[in-house]
Motif scaffolding. Structure first.
Motif, PDB file in Angstrom:
ATOM      1  N   ASP A  36       0.784  -1.221  -0.189  1.00 17.77           N
ATOM      2  CA  ASP A  36      -0.056   0.507   0.072  1.00 17.77           C
ATOM      3  C   ASP A  36       0.805   1.388  -0.112  1.00 17.77           C
ATOM      4  O   ASP A  36       1.656   1.531   1.071  1.00 17.77           O
ATOM      5  N   PRO A  37       1.049   1.334  -1.126  1.00 18.63           N
ATOM      6  CA  PRO A  37       3.024   3.061  -1.493  1.00 18.63           C
ATOM      7  C   PRO A  37       1.558   4.297  -0.712  1.00 18.63           C
ATOM      8  O   PRO A  37       2.673   4.618  -0.161  1.00 18.63           O
ATOM      9  N   ASP A  38       0.125   3.873  -0.846  1.00 20.02           N
ATOM     10  CA  ASP A  38      -0.473   5.400   0.167  1.00 20.02           C
ATOM     11  C   ASP A  38      -0.286   4.832   1.934  1.00 20.02           C
ATOM     12  O   ASP A  38      -1.413   6.075   2.703  1.00 20.02           O
ATOM     13  N   ASN A  39       0.550   4.274   2.126  1.00 16.77           N
ATOM     14  CA  ASN A  39      -0.546   4.005   3.837  1.00 16.77           C
ATOM     15  C   ASN A  39       0.352   5.108   4.778  1.00 16.77           C
ATOM     16  O   ASN A  39       1.578   5.154   5.038  1.00 16.77           O
ATOM     17  N   VAL A  40      -0.520   5.725   5.460  1.00 11.85           N
ATOM     18  CA  VAL A  40      -0.157   6.970   5.951  1.00 11.85           C
ATOM     19  C   VAL A  40       1.161   6.856   7.313  1.00 11.85           C
ATOM     20  O   VAL A  40       1.383   7.230   8.105  1.00 11.85           O
TER      21      VAL A  40
END
Length: 175
Positions: A95-99
């Protein structure tokens, strides 16, 4: 119990539920129970027990990056930064957008004395979620030793809330 911050009773319930559920629940429910039990074990610094639960949750739910992020947090508390970094990288591949992965990896990089990399993670986190107060506070904390006081002030101003935590950071800037 967790909502009420009665962590002792929550721990008892999660541990009991995990024992009862091993053969009697659907995989989805069991994974969620493993996740919660791993978290409460982590809170009690039962790091091996937490990893056991979180690893099994990740095995049963391999597309959920959050299990890896939580494992990385346990590894950080165990002083295993190399293992934590591998888990953060795996989570960000899933998940490249996992904050959460970005925020927690930035914390590790702060501890490692790598402010440029921490700054990069926090800036990416804020591009993904501009109103993430904790990311803004961490970024302000990174910018101060980098002697970017204006940037730190901008981050605090952008928090959009007047919590005690934001006020505390503002006070540190004054000094």
């Amino acid at each position: 119990y967790v909502f009420e911050r009665n962590y002792e009773l929550a721990t008892v319930d999660f541990e009991t539920a995990l024992q009862l559920a091993k053969e009697k629940t659907s995989d989805d429910y069991y994974v969620e129970l493993l996740d919660w039990t791993g978290m409460v074990r982590h809170w009690h610094y039962n790091l091996d027990g937490a990893l056991e639960c979180l690893r099994l949750a990740a095995k049963l739910d391999p597309d959920n990056a959050n299990h890896l992020v939580k494992q990385a947090g346990v590894q950080l508390d165990a002083g295993q930064q190399d293992e934590a970094l591998k888990l953060f990288e795996q989570a960000l591949i899933l998940d490249p957008d996992n904050v959460d992965a970005l925020l927690h990896r930035s914390n590790m990089r702060i501890l490692q004395g790598r402010p440029e990399q921490a700054k990069s993670d926090l800036e990416r986190c804020l591009r993904l979620r501009p109103n993430h107060t904790m990311a803004r506070l961490r970024l302000a904390a990174v910018l101060v030793p980098m002697e970017d006081l204006d940037g730190a002030k901008q981050q605090l101003a952008a928090c959009g809330e007047d919590s005690s935590e934001v006020q505390s950071y503002r006070g540190e800037l004054v000094f």
